[in-house]
Design a protein around this motif. Sequence first.
Motif, mmCIF file in Angstrom:
data_model
loop_
_atom_site.group_PDB
_atom_site.id
_atom_site.type_symbol
_atom_site.label_atom_id
_atom_site.label_comp_id
_atom_site.label_asym_id
_atom_site.label_seq_id
_atom_site.Cartn_x
_atom_site.Cartn_y
_atom_site.Cartn_z
ATOM 1 N N PRO A 286 0.831 -1.217 0.000
ATOM 2 C CA PRO A 286 0.000 0.000 0.000
ATOM 3 C C PRO A 286 0.858 1.257 0.000
ATOM 4 O O PRO A 286 1.791 1.391 0.794
ATOM 5 N N GLY A 287 0.551 2.169 -0.919
ATOM 6 C CA GLY A 287 1.272 3.425 -1.002
ATOM 7 C C GLY A 287 2.593 3.349 -1.745
ATOM 8 O O GLY A 287 3.268 4.366 -1.900
ATOM 9 N N ASN A 288 2.954 2.150 -2.176
ATOM 10 C CA ASN A 288 4.227 1.975 -2.886
ATOM 11 C C ASN A 288 4.007 1.621 -4.350
ATOM 12 O O ASN A 288 2.930 1.155 -4.732
ATOM 13 N N GLN A 289 5.046 1.813 -5.140
ATOM 14 C CA GLN A 289 4.983 1.394 -6.531
ATOM 15 C C GLN A 289 5.217 -0.121 -6.621
ATOM 16 O O GLN A 289 5.826 -0.724 -5.737
ATOM 17 N N MET B 286 9.348 -18.527 -0.701
ATOM 18 C CA MET B 286 9.704 -17.390 0.158
ATOM 19 C C MET B 286 9.966 -17.903 1.569
ATOM 20 O O MET B 286 9.056 -18.423 2.222
ATOM 21 N N ASN B 287 11.199 -17.767 2.011
ATOM 22 C CA ASN B 287 11.601 -18.202 3.346
ATOM 23 C C ASN B 287 12.019 -16.993 4.182
ATOM 24 O O ASN B 287 12.279 -15.913 3.643
ATOM 25 N N SER B 288 12.085 -17.194 5.482
ATOM 26 C CA SER B 288 12.508 -16.126 6.406
ATOM 27 C C SER B 288 11.745 -14.841 6.130
ATOM 28 O O SER B 288 12.336 -13.756 6.023
ATOM 29 N N LEU B 289 10.461 -14.964 6.018
ATOM 30 C CA LEU B 289 9.638 -13.805 5.667
ATOM 31 C C LEU B 289 9.669 -12.744 6.753
ATOM 32 O O LEU B 289 9.756 -13.042 7.951
ATOM 33 N N LYS B 290 9.602 -11.491 6.309
ATOM 34 C CA LYS B 290 9.636 -10.333 7.188
ATOM 35 C C LYS B 290 8.352 -9.530 7.012
ATOM 36 O O LYS B 290 7.724 -9.585 5.944
ATOM 37 N N PRO B 291 7.965 -8.757 8.011
ATOM 38 C CA PRO B 291 6.759 -7.924 7.862
ATOM 39 C C PRO B 291 6.823 -7.019 6.633
ATOM 40 O O PRO B 291 5.790 -6.762 6.003
ATOM 41 N N GLU B 292 8.026 -6.568 6.275
ATOM 42 C CA GLU B 292 8.146 -5.688 5.104
ATOM 43 C C GLU B 292 7.941 -6.420 3.783
ATOM 44 O O GLU B 292 7.905 -5.800 2.723
ATOM 45 N N ASP B 293 7.805 -7.734 3.820
ATOM 46 C CA ASP B 293 7.463 -8.484 2.613
ATOM 47 C C ASP B 293 5.959 -8.466 2.349
ATOM 48 O O ASP B 293 5.502 -8.945 1.314
ATOM 49 N N THR B 294 5.188 -7.920 3.268
ATOM 50 C CA THR B 294 3.739 -7.841 3.099
ATOM 51 C C THR B 294 3.394 -7.004 1.878
ATOM 52 O O THR B 294 3.842 -5.869 1.733
ATOM 53 N N ALA B 295 2.615 -7.582 0.974
ATOM 54 C CA ALA B 295 2.254 -6.911 -0.273
ATOM 55 C C ALA B 295 1.320 -7.820 -1.071
ATOM 56 O O ALA B 295 1.115 -8.980 -0.713
ATOM 57 N N VAL B 296 0.779 -7.260 -2.129
ATOM 58 C CA VAL B 296 0.120 -8.082 -3.140
ATOM 59 C C VAL B 296 1.195 -8.495 -4.138
ATOM 60 O O VAL B 296 1.916 -7.641 -4.653
ATOM 61 N N TYR B 297 1.285 -9.780 -4.381
ATOM 62 C CA TYR B 297 2.288 -10.314 -5.289
ATOM 63 C C TYR B 297 1.628 -10.636 -6.629
ATOM 64 O O TYR B 297 0.596 -11.313 -6.675
ATOM 65 N N TYR B 298 2.252 -10.138 -7.690
ATOM 66 C CA TYR B 298 1.731 -10.317 -9.033
ATOM 67 C C TYR B 298 2.708 -11.141 -9.866
ATOM 68 O O TYR B 298 3.922 -10.903 -9.843
ATOM 69 N N CYS B 299 2.152 -12.040 -10.636
ATOM 70 C CA CYS B 299 2.954 -12.801 -11.596
ATOM 71 C C CYS B 299 2.897 -12.099 -12.942
ATOM 72 O O CYS B 299 1.840 -11.588 -13.348
ATOM 73 N N SER B 300 4.033 -12.054 -13.626
ATOM 74 C CA SER B 300 4.067 -11.492 -14.971
ATOM 75 C C SER B 300 4.657 -12.507 -15.931
ATOM 76 O O SER B 300 5.571 -13.262 -15.579
ATOM 77 N N VAL B 301 4.121 -12.510 -17.135
ATOM 78 C CA VAL B 301 4.568 -13.411 -18.194
ATOM 79 C C VAL B 301 4.815 -12.580 -19.442
ATOM 80 O O VAL B 301 3.965 -11.771 -19.822
#
Length: 115
Positions: free
Chosen positions: A41-44, A82-97
């Motif tokens: 949120p709020g980020n590119q 994704m291992n050793s996840l951190k709170p800053e990894d919180t986001a919507v993850y999108y796949c691109s092809v």
Amino acid sequence: QVQVVESGGGLVQAGGSLRLSCAASGSIFSMNRMGWYRQAPGNQRELVARITTSGSTFYAESVKGRFTITRDNAKNTVYLQMNSLKPEDTAVYYCSVTVRDAVYWGQGTQVTVSS
């Protein structure tokens, strides 16, 4: 038409692991790069990792050593472990092809890492 469908997001505690999957289908002859981006949120939207047909990979500095991207060309599927996840990894993850220089996106999957 190219369809891109992600799965595998969810809620996990800091230090935990998640595996994202992305399957491409449709007119994907000559598909080359597959990758994962994320947007908090709020980020590119930012590149997390990508992989070519031959298996060459690129990772953002913030995830090196923690995330691993792999690809199954026979299934037209890309994975993000994704291992050793951190709170800053919180986001919507999108796949691109990428198919013949055209980029297609999935609908996104939410990853939430609690502290």
